[in-house]
Enzyme design. Structure first.
Site, PDB file in Angstrom:
ATOM      1  CE  LYS A  23      13.202   1.680   5.883  1.00 20.01           C
ATOM      2  NZ  LYS A  23      11.339   0.838   5.223  1.00 20.01           N
ATOM      3  CB  CYS A  24       9.323   5.202  12.615  1.00 26.05           C
ATOM      4  SG  CYS A  24       8.904   5.446  13.309  1.00 26.05           S
ATOM      5  N   PRO A  25      10.690   8.051  12.213  1.00 27.64           N
ATOM      6  CG  PRO A  25      11.207   9.961  13.255  1.00 27.64           C
ATOM      7  CD  PRO A  25      11.673   8.864  13.210  1.00 27.64           C
ATOM      8  CG  ASP A  50       8.286   2.403   8.426  1.00 29.58           C
ATOM      9  OD1 ASP A  50       9.177   1.422   8.670  1.00 29.58           O
ATOM     10  OD2 ASP A  50       8.792   3.638   9.038  1.00 29.58           O
ATOM     11  CG  ASP A  56       3.875   5.430  13.715  1.00 30.58           C
ATOM     12  OD1 ASP A  56       4.044   5.182  14.556  1.00 30.58           O
ATOM     13  OD2 ASP A  56       5.525   5.355  13.433  1.00 30.58           O
TER      14      ASP A  56
END
Length: 77
Positions: A23-25, A50, A56
């Site tokens: 998951k981010c980041p 994600d 992103d």
């Protein structure tokens, strides 16, 4: 989702970065680490699930000066 990045102009080698489950980041951080050590011209294929990665990673490419070759949403494999 498959994302292809080009770290330069001449394709010399290919790297595959599997960020599925992250998951981010973390997907962007993992891609940044690979690109930091990659020679100019490396094509990096990123596998991500994600939903934020579709935003992103292209943003990272613009900010870091990498070329986003293509992007697709092929669904979860």
């Amino acid at each position: 989702m498959d994302i292809w990045l080009n770290a330069g102009h001449v394709f010399e080698m290919e790297e595959i970065v599997d960020t599925r489950g992250l998951k981010c980041p973390l997907p962007v951080l993992k891609v940044a680490k690979v690109l930091r050590d990659a020679p100019t011209g490396t094509v990096v294929t990123v596998w991500a699930d994600d939903p934020i990665a579709i935003i992103d990673i292209p943003h990272f490419c613009v900010e870091a000066g990498h070329q986003l070759v293509s992007q697709s949403n092929a669904g979860r494999h």
